[in-house]
Design a protein around this motif. Sequence first.
Motif, PDB file in Angstrom:
ATOM      1  N   PHE A  25      -2.786  -5.774  -3.845  1.00 61.97           N
ATOM      2  CA  PHE A  25      -3.984  -4.899  -4.130  1.00 61.97           C
ATOM      3  C   PHE A  25      -5.273  -5.760  -4.081  1.00 61.97           C
ATOM      4  CE2 PHE A  25      -0.658  -2.289  -5.978  1.00 61.97           C
ATOM      5  CZ  PHE A  25      -0.959  -0.887  -5.413  1.00 61.97           C
ATOM      6  N   LEU A  33      -5.119  -3.009   1.306  1.00 59.90           N
ATOM      7  CA  LEU A  33      -4.445  -4.175   0.971  1.00 59.90           C
ATOM      8  C   LEU A  33      -4.846  -5.336   1.809  1.00 59.90           C
ATOM      9  CD1 LEU A  33      -1.124  -2.366   0.959  1.00 59.90           C
ATOM     10  CD2 LEU A  33      -2.649  -2.604  -0.931  1.00 59.90           C
ATOM     11  N   THR A  67       2.328  -4.666   5.573  1.00 61.88           N
ATOM     12  CA  THR A  67       1.832  -4.688   4.385  1.00 61.88           C
ATOM     13  C   THR A  67       2.626  -3.874   3.228  1.00 61.88           C
ATOM     14  OG1 THR A  67       0.605  -2.632   5.027  1.00 61.88           O
ATOM     15  CG2 THR A  67      -0.583  -4.908   4.816  1.00 61.88           C
TER      16      THR A  67
END
Length: 302
Positions: free
Chosen positions: A108, A203, A251
């Motif tokens: 994040f 992300l 991701t």
Amino acid sequence: MLRSMYAGISGMKGFQAKLDTIGNNIANVNTYGFKKGRVTFQDMMSQTVTSAQGPIQGANGDNVRGGVNPSQVGLGSQIGSIDTIHTQGNRQTTNRPLDLAIEGDGMFVLAEGTPAAGIDTTAKNVALQDVNLSFTRAGNFYLDDDGAIVNAEGKYVIGETDTGTAGVITIPEDAQSFSIQSDGTVNYVNNQGELAVAGQIRLAQFSNPSGLQKIGGNSFQLTENAGVFTTGAEGQLDNLNDLLVAGQGGTGQMVSGALEMSNVDLAESFTEMIVAQRGFQANTRIITTSDEILQELVNLKR
């Protein structure tokens, strides 16, 4: 003085650092998104007593004496590296809509304003190069007074806003309910009962996540050796195109209502702690033995 005494001191220092790292791992066994540390050792430069020699040839070209290997005395050990191990932690179900876990390698993106450039949650868009960015695997997020998604320290979660720019994702105050999809899309039901999109959490991914620097608060900071996975310049995050959609490029998908736990294995940590403790004790014994030898040398005249 005996070289073994200094070798023992270097070994004690190294195992002390290893025990400190293990202690920190155990202390964070229940910290969301924590990544454990690992200490590696390497030997110090050795003192050469005799150098290596090749075979000695006679007048006719035949060897008259064979080669001799070098003779060296080691001077102890030192810390080679303190690594951060970015393996996946176990997932804990919380059933809280703002708790997010990542099943993959993404992180994040968090932002906080600087004194020169704050973050206007009304405009929503944020210039990534003008704010302080940090990264985390801890997905326990909250809503602030403006409806913006933040972490426990109040840092804003960055993604694609409803205006299509990089910035703060804000859920309107009159929203009846909201949900976060596996690709990071934040949906909400407005006061008219219609489904709307508040934005999409993006992300960041790194080719060398071990190159990130821990800054506390479950967050990491970008360094020159982290290798940002970006379509722009290496080592920079400038705009929305530099952030990835969940599931893109490895991701990983987001899981709403769950959190990633620490990747610390208590059984492994306790085993490593015992080994480090015995190694520390063995090095203290080396110093004790060396001291006894020095005492005998001092008492030779008696």
